[in-house]
Design an enzyme around this catalytic site. Structure first.
Site, PDB file in Angstrom:
ATOM      1  N   ASP A 210       0.828  -1.199   0.000  1.00  0.00           N
ATOM      2  CA  ASP A 210       0.000   0.000   0.000  1.00  0.00           C
ATOM      3  C   ASP A 210       0.869   1.259   0.000  1.00  0.00           C
ATOM      4  O   ASP A 210       1.853   1.344   0.738  1.00  0.00           O
ATOM      5  CB  ASP A 210      -0.890  -0.030   1.251  1.00  0.00           C
ATOM      6  CG  ASP A 210      -1.882   1.100   1.308  1.00  0.00           C
ATOM      7  OD1 ASP A 210      -2.831   1.082   0.499  1.00  0.00           O
ATOM      8  OD2 ASP A 210      -1.718   1.994   2.166  1.00  0.00           O
ATOM      9  N   GLU A 252       1.593   0.033  -4.793  1.00  0.00           N
ATOM     10  CA  GLU A 252       0.658   1.107  -5.119  1.00  0.00           C
ATOM     11  C   GLU A 252       1.437   2.412  -5.213  1.00  0.00           C
ATOM     12  O   GLU A 252       2.026   2.871  -4.232  1.00  0.00           O
ATOM     13  CB  GLU A 252      -0.428   1.221  -4.039  1.00  0.00           C
ATOM     14  CG  GLU A 252      -1.457   2.300  -4.360  1.00  0.00           C
ATOM     15  CD  GLU A 252      -2.385   2.602  -3.196  1.00  0.00           C
ATOM     16  OE1 GLU A 252      -3.521   3.053  -3.452  1.00  0.00           O
ATOM     17  OE2 GLU A 252      -1.988   2.391  -2.031  1.00  0.00           O
TER      18      GLU A 252
END
Length: 554
Positions: A210, A252
């Site tokens: 993330d 990400e």
């Protein structure tokens, strides 16, 4: 004039090159115990469904222990499972049963920040000389509103929060309950690497990392993403954890370009398998502001996709996706979720899955699930949606206009519970769902899709199967066809003497597509389509609304 194809060489086969990933947002997937929240046993109960679809990998959004300020992206214990999702034993059982079906699990890992309830942070705020103090980012202050700087949080408000106990500000790029970790502290790196290896030893298939581009930040210079220390930190992570393991890693990276993507995903650099880039997503945000949605400019979209396909052709690897837990439903955003819902959902799938890269399917996408339009802001649960609504309305934005933007781009569009059948609560739970369902579940659900051979589900199943059968889909070069067309996305994939023509009409109007002369009169095998297709090509194709097909040319 058509540009000549790039010479394509066969690359060593890596398992994730022809894999398809299915993202599960556990809270909204399937609830096994009637508490209204999806859980790991619920996921286990649907493994046969995923095996039937044909996916090879499950990307599991966070199931770690968490106070759920940001639905699990605020982790309080990296090596335990949130009670609402189950137990560590449940997680190990999921790994085992998925493996038996040939499905790997990649875990969503958040290491840019932790929860403020993580033991590290609880220790850090006890005193300025606590051993865990430098696990986080602090600056002196008096708490009188004189902030260290004017950086803002992604979720609204300042990026600095005052801690009364130690009379200092801590830094958070997201919620104030998500303090950023200090990646300049070698102890933080060691702790994270140790934890990652613990999970890898349990048998997971890799990580989705993330907001990983934020770990190299330079707070004092206001540099958040792609900081100077980012790539050295990723190389160290690779060396210390997954580098010598046969796993998939995807980062990400909201600000990535094709140039920086090569730094992440070129195998020779020993960083990540691939990244998620969002250049195609932000095209429909006015000035980069998701709360000012605009129509997709297909020509601009095609330019973006062409650049990523060609520039990463032999120096990296692409991820392919329309939506995820943070983004609106693809068919509502890029297709037609009314009259042409099924047809446009199939078109979007064909256009994306036949590109070069690893496709990602977000739960319910294979059913053509749509955005939801709740009447009141009180029906939403997403922290970003709630915070930004309050902030923008306080600034004078019309509440109705803000609610309309939320209907289009709120993260809760993707988070409404999965539609399993047309029974109460769509078969998601026997209790009260944590978030209201989309009221169209009686018309859009898995049970009906599985009983209809022409459903979107079976279209996705076919696309997944084709990726396994045809190396041209995995390794073929990319060439745009009529790139200036305003409504049709068409391209040629070429590999070892084969050609695959993919055509997708992104509009509800009939369109004409002028093919290059080399294709005139050619015939081929239709691999997939959403309406009957002639196998003989003419120079000027006539396309119906949202028509799409792929021809393997003779």
């Amino acid at each position: 004039m058509q540009t000549p194809p790039v010479e394509q060489t066969t690359k060593p086969v890596t398992w994730w090159h022809n894999s398809v990933v299915y993202q599960i947002y556990p809270r909204s997937f399937c609830d096994s115990n009637g508490d209204g929240i999806g859980d790991i046993p619920g996921i286990i109960s649907k493994l046969d469904y995923l095996e039937k679809l044909g996916v090879d990998v499950i990307w599991l959004s966070p199931v770690y222990k968490s106070p759920m300020d940001d639905n699990g992206y605020d982790i309080s214990d990296y090596q335990d499972i949130a009670p609402e999702f189950g137990t560590l034993e449940d997680m190990l059982e999921l790994l085992k049963l998925a493996k038996a079906r040939g499905i790997r699990i990649i875990m969503d890992l958040v290491v840019n920040h932790s929860s403020d309830e993580h033991e590290w942070f609880k220790q850090a705020r006890k005193s300025r000389d606590n051993p865990y103090r430098d696990y986080f980012i602090w600056r002196d202050g008096k708490g009188d509103g004189d902030l260290p700087d004017d950086q803002g949080s992604v979720f609204g408000g300042p990026a600095w929060e005052y801690d009364e106990q130690t009379q200092a500000y801590f830094y958070h790029q997201f919620s104030k309950r998500q303090p950023d970790l200090n990646w300049e502290n070698p102890k933080v790196q060691d702790e994270v690497h140790k934890m990652m290896n613990w999970w890898l030893d349990k048998g997971i298939g890799g990580f989705r990392l993330d907001v990983i581009d934020l770990i190299g930040k330079d707070v004092d210079k206001g540099i958040r993403g792609n900081g100077p220390r980012l790539h050295p930190l990723l190389k160290e992570m690779n060396l210390a954890t997954f580098g010598n393991r046969d796993v998939l890693t995807v980062g990400e990276t909201w600000d990535a370009t094709p140039e920086t993507a090569k730094l992440y995903s070129n195998p020779e650099r020993n960083e990540l398998s691939m990244i998620f880039q969002f250049e195609h997503i932000t095209l429909s945000w006015k000035g980069g502001d998701k709360w000012q949605p605009i129509e997709l400019d297909l020509k601009a979209f095609k330019q973006v996709m062409t650049r990523w396909q060609t520039e990463l052709s032999d120096q990296g690897w692409n991820s392919l996706f329309w939506n995820n837990h943070d983004l609106p439903r693809a068919v509502s955003k890029y297709g037609d979720d009314g009259e042409y819902r099924v047809k446009s959902a199939k078109m979007l799938a064909t256009a994306l899955h036949l590109l070069k890269g690893t496709p990602y399917i977000y739960q319910g996408e294979e059913l053509g699930m749509t955005n939801v339009a709740f009447d009141s802001i009180d029906d939403y649960r997403d922290i970003e949606t709630l915070n930004l609504y309050a902030e923008r309305v306080a600034q004078g934005v019309d509440p109705k206009a803000m609610l309309a933007a939320i209907h289009e781009n709120s993260r809760d569009n993707a988070r409404t519970p999965m539609h399993w059948n047309n029974q109460i609560h769509a078969g998601f739970t026997t209790g009260q769902p944590w978030l209201a369902l989309n009221p169209n579940y009686p018309q859009i659900n898995a049970a009906d899709a599985l009983g209809d051979e022409n459903s979107t589900f079976y279209h996705y199943q076919t696309l997944i199967s084709l990726r396994k059968q045809f190396p041209i889909i995995v390794y073929g070069s990319f060439r745009a066809v009529e790139p200036d067309h305003e409504a049709v996305f068409a391209y040629l994939r070429e590999f070892e003497g084969q050609q695959l023509l993919v055509v997708a009409n992104f509009s509800a109007q009939k369109q004409q597509l002028l093919l290059p002369k080399e294709l005139h009169g050619r015939s081929g095998e239709c691999l997939i389509q959403n309406q009957p297709v002639e196998s003989q090509l003419v120079d000027n194709l006539s396309l119906d609304a949202y028509e799409s097909f792929a021809l393997l040319l003779n």
